[in-house]
Each structure stands twice: as structure tokens, then as C-alpha cells.
Design a protein around this motif. Structure first.
Motif, PDB file in Angstrom:
ATOM      1  N   THR A 107      19.806  12.661 -20.223  1.00  0.00           N
ATOM      2  CA  THR A 107      19.745  13.595 -19.100  1.00  0.00           C
ATOM      3  C   THR A 107      19.664  12.792 -17.809  1.00  0.00           C
ATOM      4  N   TYR A 108      20.045  13.438 -16.701  1.00  0.00           N
ATOM      5  CA  TYR A 108      20.004  12.757 -15.414  1.00  0.00           C
ATOM      6  C   TYR A 108      18.583  12.345 -15.045  1.00  0.00           C
ATOM      7  N   SER A 109      17.613  13.198 -15.334  1.00  0.00           N
ATOM      8  CA  SER A 109      16.242  12.887 -14.935  1.00  0.00           C
ATOM      9  C   SER A 109      15.687  11.680 -15.697  1.00  0.00           C
ATOM     10  N   LYS A 110      16.014  11.545 -16.984  1.00  0.00           N
ATOM     11  CA  LYS A 110      15.497  10.425 -17.777  1.00  0.00           C
ATOM     12  C   LYS A 110      16.295   9.135 -17.550  1.00  0.00           C
ATOM     13  N   GLN A 111      17.516   9.257 -17.054  1.00  0.00           N
ATOM     14  CA  GLN A 111      18.359   8.082 -16.812  1.00  0.00           C
ATOM     15  C   GLN A 111      18.498   7.799 -15.308  1.00  0.00           C
ATOM     16  N   LYS A 112      17.666   8.442 -14.488  1.00  0.00           N
ATOM     17  CA  LYS A 112      17.825   8.396 -13.032  1.00  0.00           C
ATOM     18  C   LYS A 112      17.831   6.968 -12.484  1.00  0.00           C
ATOM     19  N   MET A 113      16.862   6.165 -12.853  1.00  0.00           N
ATOM     20  CA  MET A 113      16.767   4.807 -12.315  1.00  0.00           C
ATOM     21  C   MET A 113      17.984   3.973 -12.719  1.00  0.00           C
ATOM     22  N   GLU A 114      18.404   4.080 -13.980  1.00  0.00           N
ATOM     23  CA  GLU A 114      19.560   3.326 -14.454  1.00  0.00           C
ATOM     24  C   GLU A 114      20.840   3.764 -13.747  1.00  0.00           C
ATOM     25  N   ILE A 115      20.988   5.074 -13.508  1.00  0.00           N
ATOM     26  CA  ILE A 115      22.161   5.598 -12.807  1.00  0.00           C
ATOM     27  C   ILE A 115      22.186   5.069 -11.374  1.00  0.00           C
ATOM     28  N   ILE A 116      21.044   5.041 -10.716  1.00  0.00           N
ATOM     29  CA  ILE A 116      20.965   4.537  -9.339  1.00  0.00           C
ATOM     30  C   ILE A 116      21.322   3.050  -9.299  1.00  0.00           C
ATOM     31  N   ILE A 117      20.792   2.271 -10.225  1.00  0.00           N
ATOM     32  CA  ILE A 117      21.067   0.827 -10.239  1.00  0.00           C
ATOM     33  C   ILE A 117      22.546   0.565 -10.516  1.00  0.00           C
ATOM     34  N   TYR A 118      23.121   1.280 -11.492  1.00  0.00           N
ATOM     35  CA  TYR A 118      24.533   1.071 -11.815  1.00  0.00           C
ATOM     36  C   TYR A 118      25.417   1.474 -10.632  1.00  0.00           C
ATOM     37  N   SER A 119      25.075   2.586  -9.971  1.00  0.00           N
ATOM     38  CA  SER A 119      25.826   3.017  -8.787  1.00  0.00           C
ATOM     39  C   SER A 119      25.736   1.968  -7.686  1.00  0.00           C
ATOM     40  N   PHE A 120      24.559   1.381  -7.503  1.00  0.00           N
ATOM     41  CA  PHE A 120      24.373   0.334  -6.506  1.00  0.00           C
ATOM     42  C   PHE A 120      25.232  -0.883  -6.835  1.00  0.00           C
ATOM     43  N   VAL A 121      25.282  -1.281  -8.116  1.00  0.00           N
ATOM     44  CA  VAL A 121      26.106  -2.423  -8.520  1.00  0.00           C
ATOM     45  C   VAL A 121      27.577  -2.145  -8.227  1.00  0.00           C
ATOM     46  N   LEU A 122      28.037  -0.936  -8.542  1.00  0.00           N
ATOM     47  CA  LEU A 122      29.422  -0.560  -8.249  1.00  0.00           C
ATOM     48  C   LEU A 122      29.691  -0.599  -6.744  1.00  0.00           C
ATOM     49  N   LEU A 123      28.805   0.001  -5.958  1.00  0.00           N
ATOM     50  CA  LEU A 123      28.990   0.024  -4.503  1.00  0.00           C
ATOM     51  C   LEU A 123      28.966  -1.380  -3.901  1.00  0.00           C
ATOM     52  N   LEU A 124      28.062  -2.202  -4.380  1.00  0.00           N
ATOM     53  CA  LEU A 124      27.980  -3.580  -3.892  1.00  0.00           C
ATOM     54  C   LEU A 124      29.268  -4.342  -4.205  1.00  0.00           C
ATOM     55  N   THR A 125      29.778  -4.171  -5.416  1.00  0.00           N
ATOM     56  CA  THR A 125      31.010  -4.847  -5.807  1.00  0.00           C
ATOM     57  C   THR A 125      32.192  -4.377  -4.963  1.00  0.00           C
ATOM     58  N   ILE A 126      32.293  -3.078  -4.726  1.00  0.00           N
ATOM     59  CA  ILE A 126      33.378  -2.532  -3.902  1.00  0.00           C
ATOM     60  C   ILE A 126      33.256  -3.030  -2.461  1.00  0.00           C
ATOM     61  N   THR A 127      32.036  -3.045  -1.930  1.00  0.00           N
ATOM     62  CA  THR A 127      31.817  -3.528  -0.561  1.00  0.00           C
ATOM     63  C   THR A 127      32.206  -4.993  -0.424  1.00  0.00           C
ATOM     64  N   MET A 128      31.789  -5.818  -1.384  1.00  0.00           N
ATOM     65  CA  MET A 128      32.138  -7.242  -1.340  1.00  0.00           C
ATOM     66  C   MET A 128      33.647  -7.441  -1.471  1.00  0.00           C
ATOM     67  N   PHE A 129      34.298  -6.599  -2.266  1.00  0.00           N
ATOM     68  CA  PHE A 129      35.758  -6.691  -2.392  1.00  0.00           C
ATOM     69  C   PHE A 129      36.439  -6.357  -1.064  1.00  0.00           C
ATOM     70  N   ILE A 130      35.967  -5.306  -0.399  1.00  0.00           N
ATOM     71  CA  ILE A 130      36.563  -4.912   0.885  1.00  0.00           C
ATOM     72  C   ILE A 130      36.363  -6.016   1.926  1.00  0.00           C
ATOM     73  N   ILE A 131      35.171  -6.598   1.961  1.00  0.00           N
ATOM     74  CA  ILE A 131      34.920  -7.710   2.884  1.00  0.00           C
ATOM     75  C   ILE A 131      35.821  -8.893   2.541  1.00  0.00           C
ATOM     76  N   GLY A 132      35.919  -9.199   1.263  1.00  0.00           N
ATOM     77  CA  GLY A 132      36.755 -10.326   0.830  1.00  0.00           C
ATOM     78  C   GLY A 132      38.233 -10.100   1.053  1.00  0.00           C
ATOM     79  N   ALA A 133      38.690  -8.845   1.024  1.00  0.00           N
ATOM     80  CA  ALA A 133      40.112  -8.551   1.219  1.00  0.00           C
ATOM     81  C   ALA A 133      40.570  -8.889   2.632  1.00  0.00           C
ATOM     82  N   PHE A 134      39.639  -8.905   3.610  1.00  0.00           N
ATOM     83  CA  PHE A 134      40.011  -9.185   4.995  1.00  0.00           C
ATOM     84  C   PHE A 134      39.913 -10.666   5.353  1.00  0.00           C
TER      85      PHE A 134
END
Length: 198
Positions: free
Chosen positions: A55-82
Motif C-alpha cells: 500500500t502507499y502508506s506502508k511503502q511511503k518512505m521507499e516511494i519518496i526515496i525512489y522518486s528522489f533518485v529518479l528526479l536526481l538522475t533526470i536533473t543531472m542528465f539535463i545539466i550534463g546535456a548542456f
């Protein structure tokens, strides 16, 4: 060359993002296994602790961390692309967090149309076979706890990769075998595993 690497990396990021979003949608579906406290306590992604509720409530912390890892990777890719001074090793460095984050969610559940495991959803049609490996003295999970020492490692073979979890109860092992049989999956012979293991 940089354009090809950018496109390839964008496809990989897109794949990880798609798999994660698909998992979040499938978590809202009807879960057919595990459904009881005994089943939850008998399944483990890691030998140290049983899985969390799907459930979302029991997996909340893991979902937030995984989303952060994805966002960080995308952000670093965008910075690196320029910046043109980044080379191929930069892309490998960006893939490192994603390659280790697939089991970040302590999740293993069976829905009507497939498996929810870690940060991935796997449809029944993508699974080839499964088998149970007894956890004995030579097994990598031996020694974590008495429950694990008496259990099995369930290995589910996909077309390319495999998924695994720990089953600490004979009753749950039989229940999983029944569910897999209902979906037309064949249990691989243990002798085949022994040949490939050595």
C-alpha cells in the motif's frame, strides 16, 4: 556520439520511470497474495525483515526515496546535456544509483495480472519459470535468522533477468506453487539449477 549517448540514456531513464509509474498503478489493484499476516511474515525481499504491505502508506518512505533518485538522475542528465565536456563515463555514473535502486521498495506481491516486486511490475506473460532453492549452509542467505535458515529462495525466471525472494514457510511455498500453476508456470527442476550453479 554525444547525441547517441543522450538518446540511449533518455530511453533508459524513460524505461525506469515507466516501470515505476506502472508499479504505482498496479499497487491499487486487487492483491491476491499475500493476504494474511502469516503470509506477509513468511515472505522477505531481504533476509533481515519481512516485506511491507503493498500500500502507499506502508511503502511511503521507499516511494519518496525512489522518486528522489529518479528526479536526481533526470536533473543531472539535463545539466550534463548542456555541457559538452561530459563524456561516456558521466552517463555510467548516472546509471549507478538506478541500477542499485530497483529493490529499494521492500515489496513482493501477486496481483491478478502479474507480480509486484521491488520497484517493478512483471506481467505473467513475461515469466518463463520458477524454482525453489533450499537455504542450506552453502547458500548466501544462510545465517541471517533461524526462519531464513529453514526456508527457501524463490527464483522467478524472466526472459532475460530473474527475480528472487525468500520464503520461510512450507505452507507459503505450497501456496505460491499453486498460484504459479494456476497461471500456467512450470516449476523448473532443482537438478537444472544445480548444473547451472556450479
Amino acid at each position: 556520439m554525444k547525441l547517441i549517448l543522450d538518446f540511449l540514456f533518455l530511453m533508459i531513464i524513460g524505461y525506469y520511470t515507466y516501470m515505476f509509474i506502472q508499479l504505482l498503478f498496479k499497487m491499487r489493484k486487487n492483491i491476491i497474495f499475500p493476504t494474511s499476516n502469516e503470509e506477509f511474515s513468511a515472505i522477505r525481499k531481504y533476509p533481515q525483515k519481512p516485506i511491507n504491505l503493498p500500500t502507499y502508506s506502508k511503502q511511503k518512505m521507499e516511494i519518496i526515496i525512489y522518486s528522489f533518485v529518479l528526479l536526481l538522475t533526470i536533473t543531472m542528465f539535463i545539466i550534463g546535456a548542456f555541457y559538452t565536456q561530459f563524456d561516456g563515463s558521466f552517463y555510467l555514473l548516472l546509471l549507478l544509483p538506478l541500477s542499485n535502486a530497483h529493490n529499494l521498495l521492500n515489496l513482493f506481491a501477486i496481483a491478478e495480472d502479474g507480480l509486484l516486486t521491488g520497484s517493478r511490475y512483471v506481467a505473467w506473460r513475461k515469466i518463463k519459470s520458477f524454482y525453489f532453492v533450499p537455504i542450506d549452509r552453502n547458500h548466501k542467505y544462510y545465517g541471517f535468522s533461524k526462519e531464513v535458515n529453514k526456508g527457501y529462495e524463490l527464483i522467478i525466471k524472466k526472459r532475460i533477468f530473474s527475480i528472487s525472494c525468500i520464503v520461510t514457510s512450507e505452507e507459503v511455498k505450497e501456496k505460491l506453487t499453486e498460484i504459479f500453476d494456476e497461471h500456467g508456470l512450470k516449476e523448473q527442476e532443482e537438478s537444472l539449477y544445480k548444473v547451472s550453479r556450479y
